[in-house]
Design an enzyme around this catalytic site. Structure first.
Site, PDB file in Angstrom:
ATOM      1  N   LYS B  80       5.571 -16.132 -41.800  1.00 27.53           N
ATOM      2  CA  LYS B  80       6.822 -17.148 -41.752  1.00 27.53           C
ATOM      3  C   LYS B  80       7.513 -17.180 -40.418  1.00 27.53           C
ATOM      4  CE  LYS B  80      10.290 -19.326 -44.613  1.00 27.53           C
ATOM      5  NZ  LYS B  80      11.119 -18.972 -45.749  1.00 27.53           N
ATOM      6  N   SER B 160      11.283 -23.162 -48.993  1.00 31.56           N
ATOM      7  CA  SER B 160      11.082 -23.551 -47.615  1.00 31.56           C
ATOM      8  C   SER B 160       9.679 -22.758 -46.874  1.00 31.56           C
ATOM      9  CB  SER B 160      12.256 -22.969 -46.704  1.00 31.56           C
ATOM     10  OG  SER B 160      12.381 -21.603 -47.127  1.00 31.56           O
ATOM     11  N   SER B 184      12.521 -20.084 -52.067  1.00 30.53           N
ATOM     12  CA  SER B 184      11.839 -20.356 -51.253  1.00 30.53           C
ATOM     13  C   SER B 184      10.434 -19.954 -51.166  1.00 30.53           C
ATOM     14  CB  SER B 184      12.466 -20.500 -49.849  1.00 30.53           C
ATOM     15  OG  SER B 184      13.287 -21.457 -49.652  1.00 30.53           O
TER      16      SER B 184
END
Lengths: 95, 494
Positions: B80, B160, B184
């Site tokens: 990420k 997210s 997330s």
């Protein structure tokens, strides 16, 4: 809590975020809606309840008070939008 | 082996195949690099690092040949783009970090490389991890590899950690890292039909992860299977003196926990999670999940978590408040974007932050600034911290009587890109089932458990007491084994 335009402009100034004049009304509406929704917490009785500031229930650790890092000024300045002679540079602050 | 067969492998299968020399780390890396390039339409990766993957694979092959393989030797991962990676651009999907190349490595990624994993690239996310749909990224939304039956409109992957979840679901990488502040990791895992695990707060170091809300942020794995999540977590976790909230505690062999006996354990079913107007398909899946755990030997017990309904408003005070402090560092002086156009220092700050932050980040910084401002601190921030205590106490009381808690992961399946954009609160409601565990600092895992009428994946969430990821993983494996969910369908659509 309903926020007016002037309050939104004040919050934006505190947060150091430039907001265009024609965006203030929309933001006031959005932020007021969110705050109104948040206010359901008023219904909870929290008398005598301590605040929780961290998820892990632990004390901060002690460490030796010694330098364990440093000497990387160039590495740090490599990401600066503007730098000169080993310093960050910013628009003139003192007249 | 054919490339599609290599990218279809789980981390456990890739590890075993590499050690058995069925294929090389180079072949495995090349197959995933090819998939990543072919899958560019999903916008799951912001930066591709094929040369890093190949260099890592070369070292992996050398070590395997020498009999020195480490735990994740040669496993290709997506990272990420909230984890700082030395020498590789890190953006947090924000314009304000444009041009930033970290001179240091986050502890979690350092741990992964030390275990032999190789980096394929950095995955897309909501800007500063603020969002539940991956639509707030400055670099455009990520597409979910799944589609509704008979409807080709692109769907959100959740957020997210949407790029990580989409990349794993589409078999662009063997596994990925995510971060979870209010859901997330778990919510995008549910939307994409993969496994997402948020460990106990303090289990993974936050050092080098771009900070959103420091009392809530935790890193965790997104993978194809529960076993893979256990493997990856073991190599992400560990004490780190550089994070003052890192917990000094040995990392267990989470993979070994998969085969733990479950007989006699109790699973709590919180009645407050049966929210008004709950999707009947979600409710039906939840009932099935209870049945699966009973089959595995657990006893289902109804429990009460009476302050559940207040978790979201608490979160939307505390997370923006912490974010407004954390994001104060983006001032156009030390790194990232600086606005052009002269003016004095104050004007430079305001212009830089005005054009550097997207709409949702700006909204949250402003809410956070307001609730922390003079005259409002007690009414909002302190009040929210007190209700947070009550939420944590609810869980503590519940775990006196049960070993794990089972709920749905999200109130619905993936929605179309562009939906729920008019009203921030309707977007926030996506996290209604995941936020409570975040506030209490507890571990949670989302397991793909079935599909809805449109053929989209749905997830079930398990939560456990602090630092008992092992029981949670064992129960998650029991659900996975009985759900018979087939995630491979998504990989073909990429």
């Amino acid at each position: 809590m309903s926020l007016d335009k002037a309050t939104v402009a004040r919050i934006a100034a505190l947060a150091r975020i430039r907001v265009a004049e024609d965006e203030l009304d929309g933001l006031a509406r959005e932020l007021s809606n969110i705050l109104g929704w948040i206010e359901q917490l008023d219904a909870v009785d929290t008398s005598g309840v301590p605040p929780m500031s961290r998820a892990a229930d632990q004390k901060l650790r002690w460490r030796e008070d010694v330098v364990d890092d440093g000497g990387i000024g160039e590495k740090i300045l490599a990401n600066a939008p503007a730098a000169k002679d080993g310093f960050f540079t910013v628009p003139k602050v003192i007249e | 082996m054919a490339a599609a067969a290599l990218t279809g492998l789980t981390i456990a299968e890739a590890r075993d195949g590499l050690l058995a020399k069925d294929f090389s780390a180079r072949e495995l890396a090349e197959a995933h690099i090819g998939a990543m390039e072919a899958g560019r339409g999903l916008n799951a990766f912001l930066t591709e690092t094929p040369e890093r993957a190949l260099a890592g694979a070369q070292e992996a092959d050398r070590r395997i040949a020498a009999g020195e393989a480490r735990g994740l030797e040669g496993v290709p991962l997506g990272i990420k783009d909230l984890f700082c990676t030395e020498g590789v651009a890190t953006t947090a999907a924000s314009r304000i970090l444009q041009g930033f190349t970290p001179p240091y490595e986050s502890t979690v990624t350092r741990n992964l490389w030390d275990a032999g994993a190789v980096m394929l690239g950095k995955t897309n996310l909501d800007e500063f991890a603020m969002g539940s749909s991956n639509t707030t990224s400055h670099f455009g939304p990520v597409e979910n590899p799944w589609r509704r039956k008979g409807d080709n409109r692109p769907l959100v992957p959740g957020g997210s950690s949407g790029g990580s979840a989409a990349a794993v679901a589409a078999h662009l990488c063997a596994g990925a890292t995510g971060t979870d502040t209010g859901g997330s990791i778990r919510q995008p895992a549910a939307f994409c039909g993969v496994v997402g695990l948020k460990p106990t707060y303090g289990r993974c170091s936050r050092y080098g992860i771009v900070a959103f809300a420091s009392s809530l942020d935790q890193a965790g794995p997104i993978t194809k299977t529960v076993r893979d999540a256990a493997i990856l977590l073991r190599h992400m976790a560990g004490f780190d003196a550089r994070d003052s909230t890192s917990v000094e505690r040995e990392v267990p062999d989470f993979e070994a926990a998969l085969s733990r006996p479950l007989k006699g354990l109790r699973v709590g079913i919180p009645k407050e999670y049966r929210v008004d107007g709950m999707d009947p398909e979600i409710d039906a899946l939840w009932q099935k999940g209870i049945g699966w755990l009973e089959e595995a030997g657990l006893e289902a017990v109804e429990i009460g978590l009476p302050h559940t309904q207040y978790a979201l408003p608490v979160y939307y005070i505390l997370a923006p408040a912490e974010a407004s402090s954390n994001l104060a560092r983006y001032d156009g002086v030390r790194y990232g974007h600086r606005a052009e156009g002269g003016g004095d220092l104050l004007e430079m700050y305001e212009a830089t932050r005005g054009e550097g932050f997207g709409a949702e980040v700006r909204r949250r910084i402003m809410i956070g600034t307001y609730v922390l401002s003079a005259g409002y601190y007690d009414a909002y921030y302190l009040k929210a911290q007190k209700v947070r205590t009550l939420i944590a106490r609810d869980f503590a009381a519940a775990f006196e009587a049960v070993d794990v808690i089972l709920t749905p992961t999200a109130p619905g399946a993936a929605f179309a890109i562009g939906e729920k954009e008019d009203d921030p609160i309707s977007m926030y409601l996506n996290d209604v089932f995941t936020v409570p565990a975040s506030l209490a600092g507890l571990p949670g895992i989302s397991v793909p458990a079935g599909t809805d009428g449109d053929g989209l994946p749905l997830g079930l969430q398990l939560m456990a007491p602090s630092f008992d990821e092992e029981t949670m993983i064992a129960a998650a494996a029991a659900i996975e084994a009985r759900a018979g969910f087939d995630g491979a369908a998504a990989a073909g659509g990429a």
